[in-house]
Design a protein around this motif. Structure first.
Motif, PDB file in Angstrom:
ATOM      1  N   PRO A 111       0.808  -1.232   0.000  1.00 56.97           N
ATOM      2  CA  PRO A 111       0.000   0.000   0.000  1.00 56.97           C
ATOM      3  C   PRO A 111       0.834   1.273   0.000  1.00 56.97           C
ATOM      4  O   PRO A 111       0.459   2.274  -0.631  1.00 56.97           O
ATOM      5  CB  PRO A 111      -0.828  -0.133   1.287  1.00 56.97           C
ATOM      6  N   PHE A 112       1.965   1.265   0.717  1.00 57.88           N
ATOM      7  CA  PHE A 112       2.820   2.453   0.736  1.00 57.88           C
ATOM      8  C   PHE A 112       3.320   2.770  -0.667  1.00 57.88           C
ATOM      9  O   PHE A 112       3.310   3.938  -1.097  1.00 57.88           O
ATOM     10  CB  PHE A 112       4.006   2.236   1.684  1.00 57.88           C
ATOM     11  N   VAL A 113       3.771   1.761  -1.386  1.00 61.71           N
ATOM     12  CA  VAL A 113       4.276   1.957  -2.745  1.00 61.71           C
ATOM     13  C   VAL A 113       3.178   2.502  -3.643  1.00 61.71           C
ATOM     14  O   VAL A 113       3.396   3.433  -4.430  1.00 61.71           O
ATOM     15  CB  VAL A 113       4.839   0.633  -3.308  1.00 61.71           C
ATOM     16  N   LYS A 114       1.974   1.939  -3.512  1.00 63.53           N
ATOM     17  CA  LYS A 114       0.852   2.417  -4.320  1.00 63.53           C
ATOM     18  C   LYS A 114       0.512   3.868  -3.997  1.00 63.53           C
ATOM     19  O   LYS A 114       0.196   4.658  -4.895  1.00 63.53           O
ATOM     20  CB  LYS A 114      -0.363   1.529  -4.096  1.00 63.53           C
ATOM     21  N   ASN A 115       0.599   4.232  -2.726  1.00 68.99           N
ATOM     22  CA  ASN A 115       0.305   5.611  -2.331  1.00 68.99           C
ATOM     23  C   ASN A 115       1.338   6.587  -2.888  1.00 68.99           C
ATOM     24  O   ASN A 115       0.982   7.682  -3.344  1.00 68.99           O
ATOM     25  CB  ASN A 115       0.252   5.719  -0.804  1.00 68.99           C
ATOM     26  N   VAL A 116       2.611   6.203  -2.845  1.00 68.15           N
ATOM     27  CA  VAL A 116       3.659   7.075  -3.380  1.00 68.15           C
ATOM     28  C   VAL A 116       3.497   7.225  -4.888  1.00 68.15           C
ATOM     29  O   VAL A 116       3.672   8.314  -5.443  1.00 68.15           O
ATOM     30  CB  VAL A 116       5.059   6.544  -3.019  1.00 68.15           C
ATOM     31  N   LYS A 117       3.148   6.137  -5.555  1.00 68.35           N
ATOM     32  CA  LYS A 117       2.915   6.216  -7.001  1.00 68.35           C
ATOM     33  C   LYS A 117       1.782   7.205  -7.296  1.00 68.35           C
ATOM     34  O   LYS A 117       1.842   7.969  -8.265  1.00 68.35           O
ATOM     35  CB  LYS A 117       2.576   4.836  -7.562  1.00 68.35           C
ATOM     36  N   GLY A 118       0.766   7.198  -6.438  1.00 65.06           N
ATOM     37  CA  GLY A 118      -0.321   8.156  -6.595  1.00 65.06           C
ATOM     38  C   GLY A 118       0.142   9.595  -6.435  1.00 65.06           C
ATOM     39  O   GLY A 118      -0.336  10.494  -7.136  1.00 65.06           O
ATOM     40  N   LEU A 119       1.094   9.833  -5.536  1.00 64.21           N
ATOM     41  CA  LEU A 119       1.642  11.177  -5.360  1.00 64.21           C
ATOM     42  C   LEU A 119       2.394  11.637  -6.594  1.00 64.21           C
ATOM     43  O   LEU A 119       2.408  12.822  -6.928  1.00 64.21           O
ATOM     44  CB  LEU A 119       2.570  11.215  -4.145  1.00 64.21           C
ATOM     45  N   TYR A 120       3.041  10.700  -7.278  1.00 64.45           N
ATOM     46  CA  TYR A 120       3.739  11.020  -8.515  1.00 64.45           C
ATOM     47  C   TYR A 120       2.757  11.356  -9.638  1.00 64.45           C
ATOM     48  O   TYR A 120       3.025  12.224 -10.467  1.00 64.45           O
ATOM     49  CB  TYR A 120       4.607   9.830  -8.960  1.00 64.45           C
ATOM     50  N   GLN A 121       1.636  10.689  -9.652  1.00 63.72           N
ATOM     51  CA  GLN A 121       0.772  10.725 -10.829  1.00 63.72           C
ATOM     52  C   GLN A 121      -0.395  11.699 -10.742  1.00 63.72           C
ATOM     53  O   GLN A 121      -0.870  12.188 -11.768  1.00 63.72           O
ATOM     54  CB  GLN A 121       0.229   9.312 -11.104  1.00 63.72           C
ATOM     55  N   LYS A 122      -0.895  12.004  -9.546  1.00 64.79           N
ATOM     56  CA  LYS A 122      -2.149  12.736  -9.448  1.00 64.79           C
ATOM     57  C   LYS A 122      -2.057  13.916  -8.469  1.00 64.79           C
ATOM     58  O   LYS A 122      -1.720  13.741  -7.308  1.00 64.79           O
ATOM     59  CB  LYS A 122      -3.265  11.794  -9.006  1.00 64.79           C
ATOM     60  N   ALA A 123      -2.412  15.098  -8.987  1.00 63.28           N
ATOM     61  CA  ALA A 123      -2.405  16.295  -8.142  1.00 63.28           C
ATOM     62  C   ALA A 123      -3.389  16.158  -6.989  1.00 63.28           C
ATOM     63  O   ALA A 123      -3.112  16.614  -5.871  1.00 63.28           O
ATOM     64  CB  ALA A 123      -2.748  17.524  -8.980  1.00 63.28           C
ATOM     65  N   ARG A 124      -4.540  15.537  -7.232  1.00 61.83           N
ATOM     66  CA  ARG A 124      -5.525  15.422  -6.156  1.00 61.83           C
ATOM     67  C   ARG A 124      -5.031  14.557  -5.005  1.00 61.83           C
ATOM     68  O   ARG A 124      -5.405  14.790  -3.848  1.00 61.83           O
ATOM     69  CB  ARG A 124      -6.856  14.900  -6.696  1.00 61.83           C
ATOM     70  N   GLU A 125      -4.176  13.574  -5.311  1.00 60.41           N
ATOM     71  CA  GLU A 125      -3.602  12.753  -4.249  1.00 60.41           C
ATOM     72  C   GLU A 125      -2.599  13.565  -3.430  1.00 60.41           C
ATOM     73  O   GLU A 125      -2.531  13.438  -2.207  1.00 60.41           O
ATOM     74  CB  GLU A 125      -2.926  11.508  -4.837  1.00 60.41           C
ATOM     75  N   ARG A 126      -1.813  14.391  -4.114  1.00 55.94           N
ATOM     76  CA  ARG A 126      -0.855  15.247  -3.397  1.00 55.94           C
ATOM     77  C   ARG A 126      -1.595  16.226  -2.486  1.00 55.94           C
ATOM     78  O   ARG A 126      -1.209  16.439  -1.337  1.00 55.94           O
ATOM     79  CB  ARG A 126       0.030  15.989  -4.400  1.00 55.94           C
TER      80      ARG A 126
END
Length: 268
Positions: free
Chosen positions: A11-26
């Motif tokens: 899950p941590f890896v998936k969350n970090v990938k989301g930070l790379y890919q999506k402004a809304r996640e950041r």
């Protein structure tokens, strides 16, 4: 002790990938990734708050320790090299990723100099160009970088990477056009706007005083809002068949002309 992760499905890896890919996640978690030793170093030196260290397994324990000692309270994660490579743009024994807190900066928080140089980027469309402008702004000694009506998240990984860490050294405000104009008027800053019509060559305008340079989007240029509110419209004379330049190239020409004038004025 660092936490070791070897699975792509963690899950941590998936969350970090989301930070790379999506402004809304950041924006949702208030974090953005900073990749590379130079960029992480500059973020730390500028006082950005680090939440998590992310290292590749190949990095030596000694080198990891040197980084961790600079922010020992941050969480420490070591990823299997293949997993780290899934996240990172680049790979290497000295490469790392830091998860930093997105700062909450307001105009009232800033201490502006008496003779500020400001750049306003209206509706930038490409993260790479915005990052390149931040890199140039830092090199030219810009005191404030305003992004208005932006289509790009300032903390997009491509912005951070292309700025070469300049993003951490120049105060950045994301505002509406109207709010940006109010700030410039409040500071009594002359506004120069790039435009093709009824304009004068950029190097004929005195920029030794408080000055803001407004550049528009790659596709449309500046809107009528800034054309109407500019104290002076400026143009970069072209000698060939091309009638426009890349946005970051135009910004570099304009900013370094302002820097040149100011440097010459200080020597008098």
């Amino acid at each position: 002790m660092p936490k070791f992760i070897s699975s792509f499905q963690n899950p941590f890896v998936k969350n970090v990938k989301g930070l790379y890919q999506k402004a809304r996640e950041r924006k949702k978690v208030g974090l953005f990734p900073v990749e590379g030793d130079r960029e992480v170093d500059r973020a730390l030196r500028s006082g950005y708050q680090l939440e998590t260290w992310i290292f590749p397994e190949m990095m030596t324990e000694s080198l990891r320790g040197q980084w961790v000692n600079r922010q020992p309270d941050a969480e420490e994660i070591v990823l299997k090299d293949e997993v780290f490579g899934e996240l990172a743009y680049r790979m290497g024994k000295d490469h790392l990723i830091g998860l930093f807190r997105i700062p909450s900066l307001h105009f009232e928080d800033l201490e502006m100099p008496k003779n500020p140089l400001v750049i306003v980027a209206e509706s930038p469309e490409k993260p790479g160009n915005l990052g390149a402008m931040l890199r140039t702004a830092d090199a030219a000694g810009v005191d404030l970088f305003i992004v208005t009506d932006s289509q790009v998240d300032v903390f997009h990984p491509n912005v951070v990477r292309n700025s070469l860490g300049g993003i951490f050294d120049v105060p950045i405000l994301s505002l509406t056009n109207a709010d940006a104009l109010n700030i410039l008027r409040e500071l009594d800053i002359q506004i120069l706007t790039t435009h093709l019509e009824a304009s004068v060559p950029y190097d004929t305008v005195d920029q030794t005083g408080p000055t803001a340079i407004v550049v528009g989007s790659e596709a449309e240029g500046v809107t009528d809002f800034w054309v109407k509110n500019a104290d002076q419209r400026v143009i970069i004379p072209m000698q060939g068949v091309v009638d426009s330049l890349n946005l970051s190239a135009s910004a570099a020409i304009l900013l370094f002309e302002a820097e040149r004038q100011r440097r010459s004025f200080r020597k008098k």
